[in-house]
Design a protein around this motif. Structure first.
Motif, PDB file in Angstrom:
ATOM      1  N   VAL A  58       6.587  10.111  12.231  1.00  0.00           N
ATOM      2  CA  VAL A  58       5.824  11.285  10.984  1.00  0.00           C
ATOM      3  C   VAL A  58       6.924  11.963  10.466  1.00  0.00           C
ATOM      4  CG1 VAL A  58       4.495  13.383  10.874  1.00  0.00           C
ATOM      5  CG2 VAL A  58       4.063  11.530  12.690  1.00  0.00           C
ATOM      6  N   ILE A  59       8.004  12.570  11.236  1.00  0.00           N
ATOM      7  CA  ILE A  59       9.364  13.119  10.573  1.00  0.00           C
ATOM      8  C   ILE A  59       9.670  12.169   9.268  1.00  0.00           C
ATOM      9  CG2 ILE A  59      11.418  13.790  10.463  1.00  0.00           C
ATOM     10  CD1 ILE A  59      10.732  15.072  13.454  1.00  0.00           C
ATOM     11  N   PHE A  60      10.045  10.898   9.581  1.00  0.00           N
ATOM     12  CA  PHE A  60      10.379   9.924   8.520  1.00  0.00           C
ATOM     13  C   PHE A  60       9.393   9.797   7.556  1.00  0.00           C
ATOM     14  CE2 PHE A  60      11.222   5.258   7.464  1.00  0.00           C
ATOM     15  CZ  PHE A  60      12.622   5.582   7.048  1.00  0.00           C
ATOM     16  N   PHE A 115       0.724  -1.160   0.189  1.00  0.00           N
ATOM     17  CA  PHE A 115      -0.173  -0.116   0.019  1.00  0.00           C
ATOM     18  C   PHE A 115       0.682   1.358  -0.220  1.00  0.00           C
ATOM     19  CE2 PHE A 115      -3.112  -2.990   1.897  1.00  0.00           C
ATOM     20  CZ  PHE A 115      -4.111  -2.894   1.072  1.00  0.00           C
ATOM     21  N   SER A 116       1.886   1.356   0.601  1.00  0.00           N
ATOM     22  CA  SER A 116       2.906   2.598   0.606  1.00  0.00           C
ATOM     23  C   SER A 116       3.262   3.405  -0.609  1.00  0.00           C
ATOM     24  CB  SER A 116       3.942   2.328   1.486  1.00  0.00           C
ATOM     25  OG  SER A 116       4.610   3.512   1.668  1.00  0.00           O
ATOM     26  N   VAL A 117       2.998   4.529  -0.677  1.00  0.00           N
ATOM     27  CA  VAL A 117       3.318   5.346  -1.961  1.00  0.00           C
ATOM     28  C   VAL A 117       4.886   5.087  -2.264  1.00  0.00           C
ATOM     29  CG1 VAL A 117       1.388   6.668  -1.822  1.00  0.00           C
ATOM     30  CG2 VAL A 117       3.311   7.436  -0.790  1.00  0.00           C
ATOM     31  N   ASN A 118       5.597   5.002  -1.127  1.00  0.00           N
ATOM     32  CA  ASN A 118       6.887   5.086  -1.428  1.00  0.00           C
ATOM     33  C   ASN A 118       7.571   3.680  -1.090  1.00  0.00           C
ATOM     34  OD1 ASN A 118       6.340   5.452   1.350  1.00  0.00           O
ATOM     35  ND2 ASN A 118       8.258   6.175   1.784  1.00  0.00           N
ATOM     36  N   SER A 119       6.953   2.670  -1.365  1.00  0.00           N
ATOM     37  CA  SER A 119       7.472   1.296  -1.322  1.00  0.00           C
ATOM     38  C   SER A 119       8.439   0.885  -2.276  1.00  0.00           C
ATOM     39  CB  SER A 119       6.415   0.453  -0.996  1.00  0.00           C
ATOM     40  OG  SER A 119       6.732  -0.992  -0.839  1.00  0.00           O
ATOM     41  N   THR A 120       9.415   0.201  -2.053  1.00  0.00           N
ATOM     42  CA  THR A 120      10.326  -0.390  -3.243  1.00  0.00           C
ATOM     43  C   THR A 120      10.378  -1.790  -2.843  1.00  0.00           C
ATOM     44  OG1 THR A 120      12.289   0.119  -1.779  1.00  0.00           O
ATOM     45  CG2 THR A 120      11.770   2.109  -3.365  1.00  0.00           C
ATOM     46  N   TRP A 122      -1.294   4.604  -0.910  1.00  0.00           N
ATOM     47  CA  TRP A 122      -1.597   5.165   0.406  1.00  0.00           C
ATOM     48  C   TRP A 122      -0.190   5.737   1.093  1.00  0.00           C
ATOM     49  CZ3 TRP A 122      -6.264   4.349   3.268  1.00  0.00           C
ATOM     50  CH2 TRP A 122      -7.282   3.737   2.607  1.00  0.00           C
ATOM     51  N   TYR A 123      -0.268   6.869   1.861  1.00  0.00           N
ATOM     52  CA  TYR A 123       0.596   7.062   2.774  1.00  0.00           C
ATOM     53  C   TYR A 123       0.325   6.102   3.920  1.00  0.00           C
ATOM     54  CZ  TYR A 123       1.031  11.363  -0.059  1.00  0.00           C
ATOM     55  OH  TYR A 123       1.263  12.202  -1.034  1.00  0.00           O
ATOM     56  N   ASN A 177      10.121  11.143   3.372  1.00  0.00           N
ATOM     57  CA  ASN A 177      10.180  10.139   1.954  1.00  0.00           C
ATOM     58  C   ASN A 177       8.787  10.577   1.070  1.00  0.00           C
ATOM     59  OD1 ASN A 177      12.134   7.644   2.189  1.00  0.00           O
ATOM     60  ND2 ASN A 177      11.226   8.167   4.355  1.00  0.00           N
ATOM     61  N   ASN A 178       8.440  11.719   1.501  1.00  0.00           N
ATOM     62  CA  ASN A 178       7.285  12.109   0.580  1.00  0.00           C
ATOM     63  C   ASN A 178       7.302  13.650   0.436  1.00  0.00           C
ATOM     64  OD1 ASN A 178       5.389   9.385   0.198  1.00  0.00           O
ATOM     65  ND2 ASN A 178       5.997   9.361   2.238  1.00  0.00           N
ATOM     66  N   GLU A 179       8.031  14.314  -0.487  1.00  0.00           N
ATOM     67  CA  GLU A 179       8.417  15.546  -0.583  1.00  0.00           C
ATOM     68  C   GLU A 179       6.982  16.450  -0.545  1.00  0.00           C
ATOM     69  OE1 GLU A 179      10.452  18.833  -0.059  1.00  0.00           O
ATOM     70  OE2 GLU A 179      11.249  16.833  -0.188  1.00  0.00           O
ATOM     71  N   HIS A 180       6.061  16.086  -1.470  1.00  0.00           N
ATOM     72  CA  HIS A 180       4.880  16.848  -1.633  1.00  0.00           C
ATOM     73  C   HIS A 180       4.074  16.977  -0.470  1.00  0.00           C
ATOM     74  CE1 HIS A 180       5.408  17.539  -5.843  1.00  0.00           C
ATOM     75  NE2 HIS A 180       5.489  16.323  -6.064  1.00  0.00           N
ATOM     76  N   LEU A 181       4.009  15.815   0.288  1.00  0.00           N
ATOM     77  CA  LEU A 181       3.342  15.736   1.560  1.00  0.00           C
ATOM     78  C   LEU A 181       3.979  16.573   2.631  1.00  0.00           C
ATOM     79  CD1 LEU A 181       1.030  14.312   3.294  1.00  0.00           C
ATOM     80  CD2 LEU A 181       2.450  12.491   3.719  1.00  0.00           C
TER      81      LEU A 181
END
Length: 641
Positions: A166-168, A100-105, A124-125, A172-176
């Motif tokens: 939350v910082i982490f 689900f994670s938008v930044n999953s690799t 999903w975030y 990992n999500n610049e727009h957010l």
């Protein structure tokens, strides 16, 4: 704070060549791993790559993704799954993160039984939290102020950890991050958890995104302290904890209160999945309605290993370290006997994931430990059970009403007549009187007991010989303390005021299984007329082993009149006479009257003896066993009309 964030990252960073953490343990034992040598996942290898990637097939691969589908498509947005430690909860969450994670690799298989559709796959975030990283401050001593101080320190660490995560997520999500900073500014640390999650929720909403909270070990900040206080349970501590838990763990509960607002704000775009070991009253303390899947029948096999999984793992071991002759089948049967001992309502028998993985690695090594396993059937030290706080057993010394059920478990018998308490909250076990079903439910949560449900009947049984021995020890200590207390009393009044309760505790806690077997054997012989003598022998044997040198234990004590008392406890302080009777069914009034008349006669003779010798107080009790040792009546000596 930075270290917490780094540790979280390292937990899911795997060595690309082997799929292994560079430093880990198997079943608590240090292991030195060689590059590119296959190993089953170690205890802290919870990344989805360890289980769900194609190169793991057969070697610990288990596609339980359809349970994740059940969670994701559930009509409730806040879900909880409690299971014993190291069963695979974190691994399932790791899969959720990967899917689900938008930044999953992550490179998990694309042919899983469940894969989200295009609208959800990696859309999903995900705010991933593991409260296992909040180091508990342990104390087994309850003091009204100290537990609050310790709790507040844990709460502060929990708050700081949430902020770091939350910082982490934002890094990992610049727009957010940009939208969040517009709303909140750049100084997160000075803001409350409630404000931070409010800003995060609004930033997600502005971007048209969705937010999934994954919280592992959700109960740990509170669980550790409350479990250690169990032996001290009572009215004072229960009231104190009930009144102050929300204050002491204010940020912890404020987090869940903020999640409630977040999920409501995001509507279908907000979800929270929780895993842990024990239930905590989140709704009562924060208002967040948590829907528990713990004992839902369609989630019974969500984590843990099945027969099919274990057989596939053994086949994989065979390709690397071949079995000889019938070793393959013997290995399966031994693993089944030692580890196929978890069961939840509606499911099949499950194996403990981490322990079986460690056993598979032992079989891979093909060394002396493997040969010993086949030769002796012994399990290497540290691989037969998960450690638990000793307080879970020590509690029995201060909770007489729990001992009968505990003794049955410790003797390997099933306990029936109780239902799982699906609404249990851990603090309930600090009450002055603990409900038996609450204790049994706790043991299921911890993996000490398994439960099988058939219609309206729940059947509880112990899961490990190790747990059986740990449960027996406090039972024996409690019995020893109570009998010694009885034979230390110095007045007849005290003997009669306390004697019935102590003797009831004793006769209902001694080896009931042995008693039942003895009576069953006695019933098999229609010519057997000495059942009461066998009952006496059983009580004498148990009492003698418990009292030791504290008091003399005598069977068939001959009085000057020629009459014989059934059992007599004689100490420096007092004399206690027991009139033991055995009957098939509940005794009649006439039966009881006769037993008491005999006892009163013995007591009178014994008091005459004491009047000219040690002048000790004498008390007597009628003890009647019926239904083959399943039920007892204990009464102080009295004249029955």
């Amino acid at each position: 704070g930075t270290q917490l964030c780094i540790f979280t990252f390292l937990k899911y960073t795997m060595d690309a060549s082997t799929g292994q953490d560079e430093d880990h343990t198997d079943g608590g034992r240090d292991s030195v791993k060689r590059a590119k040598v296959f190993r089953f996942p170690g205890r802290h290898q919870n990344g989805a790559q360890c289980v769900y990637s194609s190169d793991r097939r057969g070697g610990g691969y288990r596609d339980n993704s359809f349970f994740l589908e059940k969670m994701f498509n559930n009509e409730n947005n806040v879900l909880l799954l409690c299971r014993p430690t190291q069963l695979g909860k974190t691994t399932l969450f790791s899969l959720a993160d990967a899917l689900f994670s938008v930044n999953s690799t992550s490179s998990v298989d694309t042919d899983l039984k469940y894969s989200p559709g295009a609208d959800d796959r990696n859309k999903w975030y995900v705010l991933r939290l593991d409260f296992g990283f909040v180091a508990p401050v342990r104390s087994s001593v309850y003091e009204e102020e100290s537990w609050k101080a310790i709790g507040k320190r844990i709460d502060a660490a929990t708050s700081e950890y949430i902020k770091q995560q939350v910082i982490f997520l934002l890094r990992n999500n610049e727009h957010l991050k940009q939208e969040f900073n517009v709303l909140a500014g750049t100084d997160i640390r000075s803001k409350s958890i409630g404000l931070i999650l409010s800003y995060l929720t609004n930033a997600v909403k502005i971007l048209g995104g969705r937010l999934l909270y994954l919280v592992d070990e959700y109960d740990l900040p509170i669980r550790d302290a409350l479990l250690r206080f169990l032996p001290l349970h009572g009215h004072v501590i229960f009231e104190d904890v009930q009144e102050n838990m929300k204050i002491v763990f204010s940020d912890y509960f404020n987090f869940f209160r903020a999640v409630k607002a977040s999920v409501e704000n995001l509507e279908s775009g907000g979800k929270m999945f929780l895993t842990g070991i024990t239930p905590i009253g989140i709704k009562e303390m924060s208002g967040l309605a948590v829907h528990s899947l713990t004992f839902k029948r369609d989630m019974a096999n969500a984590v843990g290993l099945t027969d099919e999984d274990v057989n596939a793992m053994l086949d994989h071991v065979h390709t690397i370290a071949p079995f000889q002759n019938e070793e393959r089948e013997r290995a399966f049967q031994k693993l089944k006997r030692h580890f196929n001992n978890l069961h939840f309502p509606g499911g099949c028998g499950l194996y403990h994931t981490a322990l079986v993985n460690a056993m598979m690695n032992m079989l891979l090594d093909n060394d002396e430990e493997r040969r010993t396993f086949f030769r002796t059937d012994s399990v290497p030290e540290g691989l037969g059970h998960e450690p638990l706080p000793s307080s879970v057993y020590a509690l029995l010394q201060n909770a007489p009403n729990l001992r009968n059920a505990a003794r049955s478990l410790a003797e390997g018998r099933e306990v029936t007549g109780y239902k799982l308490n699906i609404k249990l909250s851990l603090e309930h076990l600090l009450a002055e009187v603990i409900d038996v079903r609450d204790y049994l439910t706790l043991l299921v949560h911890l993996g000490v007991a398994q439960v099988k449900s058939e219609s309206q009947n729940d059947r509880f049984s112990i899961t490990s010989a190790f747990y059986r021995m740990n449960m027996l020890e406090p039972l024996l200590k409690a019995l020893q303390a109570s009998l010694q207390q009885l034979t230390s009393l110095t007045t007849t009044t005290d003997l009669y005021e306390q004697g019935e309760d102590i003797l009831t505790d004793f006769v209902t806690s001694i080896g009931n299984r042995g008693m039942a077997r003895l009576m069953s054997w006695a019933d098999s012989d229609p010519m057997n007329n000495i059942k009461e003598l066998q009952f006496q022998s059983h009580v004498i044997t148990e009492a003698f082993s418990i009292l030791g040198e504290h008091a003399q234990t005598t069977q068939e004590d001959v009085l000057p009149t020629g009459k014989r008392t059934d059992v007599t406890f004689s100490s420096e302080s007092c004399v206690v006479v027991l009139e033991l009777k055995q009957t098939k069914d509940a005794p009649s009034h006439t039966f009881l009257k006769k037993a008491h008349e005999q006892l009163l006669d013995y007591i009178e003779t014994r008091r005459d003896m004491e009047a000219v010798s040690k002048k000790r107080p004498v008390a007597g009790f009628v003890v009647i066993m019926y239904e083959n040792g399943a039920k007892y009546i204990i009464q102080k000596a009295q004249l029955i009309v």
